[in-house]
Design a protein around this motif. Structure first.
Motif, PDB file in Angstrom:
ATOM      1  N   ASN A 222       0.817  -1.214   0.000  1.00 40.29           N
ATOM      2  CA  ASN A 222       0.000   0.000   0.000  1.00 40.29           C
ATOM      3  C   ASN A 222       0.849   1.260   0.000  1.00 40.29           C
ATOM      4  OD1 ASN A 222      -2.334  -1.546   0.068  1.00 40.29           O
ATOM      5  ND2 ASN A 222      -2.503  -1.477   2.301  1.00 40.29           N
TER       6      ASN A 222
ATOM      7  N   LYS B 213       2.455   2.101  -3.316  1.00 37.00           N
ATOM      8  CA  LYS B 213       1.527   2.655  -4.307  1.00 37.00           C
ATOM      9  C   LYS B 213       1.355   4.164  -4.145  1.00 37.00           C
ATOM     10  CE  LYS B 213      -1.280  -1.531  -4.811  1.00 37.00           C
ATOM     11  NZ  LYS B 213      -2.632  -2.115  -4.646  1.00 37.00           N
ATOM     12  N   LYS B 214       1.687   4.684  -2.962  1.00 37.33           N
ATOM     13  CA  LYS B 214       1.524   6.112  -2.705  1.00 37.33           C
ATOM     14  C   LYS B 214       2.710   6.935  -3.198  1.00 37.33           C
ATOM     15  CE  LYS B 214      -1.544   5.494   1.271  1.00 37.33           C
ATOM     16  NZ  LYS B 214      -1.746   5.738   2.712  1.00 37.33           N
TER      17      LYS B 214
ATOM     18  N   GLU C 233      -2.093  -0.769   7.405  1.00 42.31           N
ATOM     19  CA  GLU C 233      -2.197   0.400   6.534  1.00 42.31           C
ATOM     20  C   GLU C 233      -1.046   0.432   5.528  1.00 42.31           C
ATOM     21  OE1 GLU C 233      -2.165   5.305   6.823  1.00 42.31           O
ATOM     22  OE2 GLU C 233      -2.309   4.083   8.642  1.00 42.31           O
ATOM     23  N   GLU C 234       0.126   0.047   5.965  1.00 43.35           N
ATOM     24  CA  GLU C 234       1.309   0.085   5.106  1.00 43.35           C
ATOM     25  C   GLU C 234       1.386  -1.123   4.176  1.00 43.35           C
ATOM     26  OE1 GLU C 234       4.468   2.168   8.176  1.00 43.35           O
ATOM     27  OE2 GLU C 234       3.922   0.072   8.421  1.00 43.35           O
TER      28      GLU C 234
ATOM     29  N   LEU D 152      -0.557  -4.799   2.758  1.00 42.89           N
ATOM     30  CA  LEU D 152      -1.638  -5.090   1.821  1.00 42.89           C
ATOM     31  C   LEU D 152      -2.274  -6.375   2.299  1.00 42.89           C
ATOM     32  CD1 LEU D 152      -0.405  -6.872  -1.415  1.00 42.89           C
ATOM     33  CD2 LEU D 152       1.069  -6.556   0.550  1.00 42.89           C
TER      34      LEU D 152
END
Length: 210
Positions: free
Chosen positions: A61, A64-65, A155-156, A158
Motif C-alpha cells: 500500500n 503505491k503512494k 495500513e502500510e 496489503l
C-alpha cells in the motif's frame, strides 16, 4: 573466522533506496495526479500485481503512494522483479510460513552502509494483512550480533494472499573495515533467518503446518 558486526541501525527501504518512512508524506491527491502518467498495463500491475509462475507479485500500500518510485520499478520490472525471482525462487522453503529471500546486495563505502533487496513470500494458506519480523541477515565471513526488525502495519502492507510476493530492501550500517569481507559475498551466500514472527498481530512460529 567470521568477524562480528554490531549493527548500529537498520532501516527499511523499498527498492531503489526509497525510504519506507517517507510514504506518510504522500497524499491521495498527489497519487491521483500521478496515476494519469501510467499506461493501462502499468496501472493493471499496480492494482492487480503480476503473475510469477505459481506465485503473484504485489506492490504494498505505501509503495503505491509513491508514483515516481513505482514508475521506476515498472520501467525496470523485467530485470528487477522477473529475472531475479526466476533466479532465486529455488530458495523458497515451503516448510516456513514466511520466506525472506535476498536477491541483490550493494555496499556504499561512502555512507558505510550495505543494502540488501529481499523478496518476501507468503507460504501460508491465509491472507497476511500486517507483519512483524525479527531476524538475522546471514553473510559469509561476517557475523551479525544484533537482530534486524521489519514491521509493516495493515495500513502500510496489503492483503497478501497465499503465494503472494512483495519486494523491499533493508539498509544496515556496515563500517569500512568490513569492505573486503563484503566483496566476497555474493547473493547466493546470503540468507535471512526469521526468529520472531507476528502475522496479523498474532505471535506465531515460522514453521508451516499447512
Amino acid at each position: 573466522m567470521k568477524k562480528k558486526l554490531r549493527i548500529i541501525s537498520s532501516i527499511i527501504f523499498i527498492i531503489f533506496c526509497f525510504s519506507a518512512c517517507y510514504h506518510k508524506k504522500g497524499t491521495s491527491n498527489f497519487q491521483n495526479r500521478e496515476q494519469k502518467e501510467f499506461s493501462s498495463n502499468e496501472q493493471k500491475k499496480i492494482d492487480e500485481g503480476y503473475i510469477l509462475g505459481d506465485y503473484h507479485f504485489y506492490f504494498m500500500n505505501f509503495q503505491k503512494k509513491e508514483p515516481v518510485v513505482i514508475k521506476d520499478i515498472l520501467k525496470n520490472f523485467d530485470t528487477t522483479i522477473l529475472k531475479n525471482f526466476e533466479t532465486y525462487q529455488n530458495k523458497i522453503d515451503k516448510s516456513k510460513k514466511v520466506n525472506m529471500i535476498p536477491f541483490r546486495i550493494q555496499y556504499n563505502p561512502t555512507n558505510e552502509t550495505v543494502k540488501t533487496n529481499y523478496f518476501l513470500i507468503n507460504n501460508t494458506n491465509n491472507i497476511i494483512s500486517s507483519i512483524y519480523i525479527e531476524g538475522w541477515p546471514q553473510l559469509k565471513n561476517i557475523e551479525i550480533v544484533e537482530p534486524t526488525i521489519i514491521s509493516f502495519s495493515d495500513e502500510e502492507f496489503l492483503k497478501l494472499p497465499s503465494k503472494g510476493v512483495i519486494a523491499f530492501s533493508v539498509t544496515m550500517s556496515m563500517p569500512i573495515k568490513y569492505e573486503n569481507e563484503l566483496k566476497n559475498n555474493k547473493v547466493s551466500d546470503l540468507s535471512f533467518d526469521i526468529t520472531d514472527l507476528k502475522i496479523n498481530g498474532e505471535k506465531v512460529s515460522n514453521t508451516n503446518e499447512n
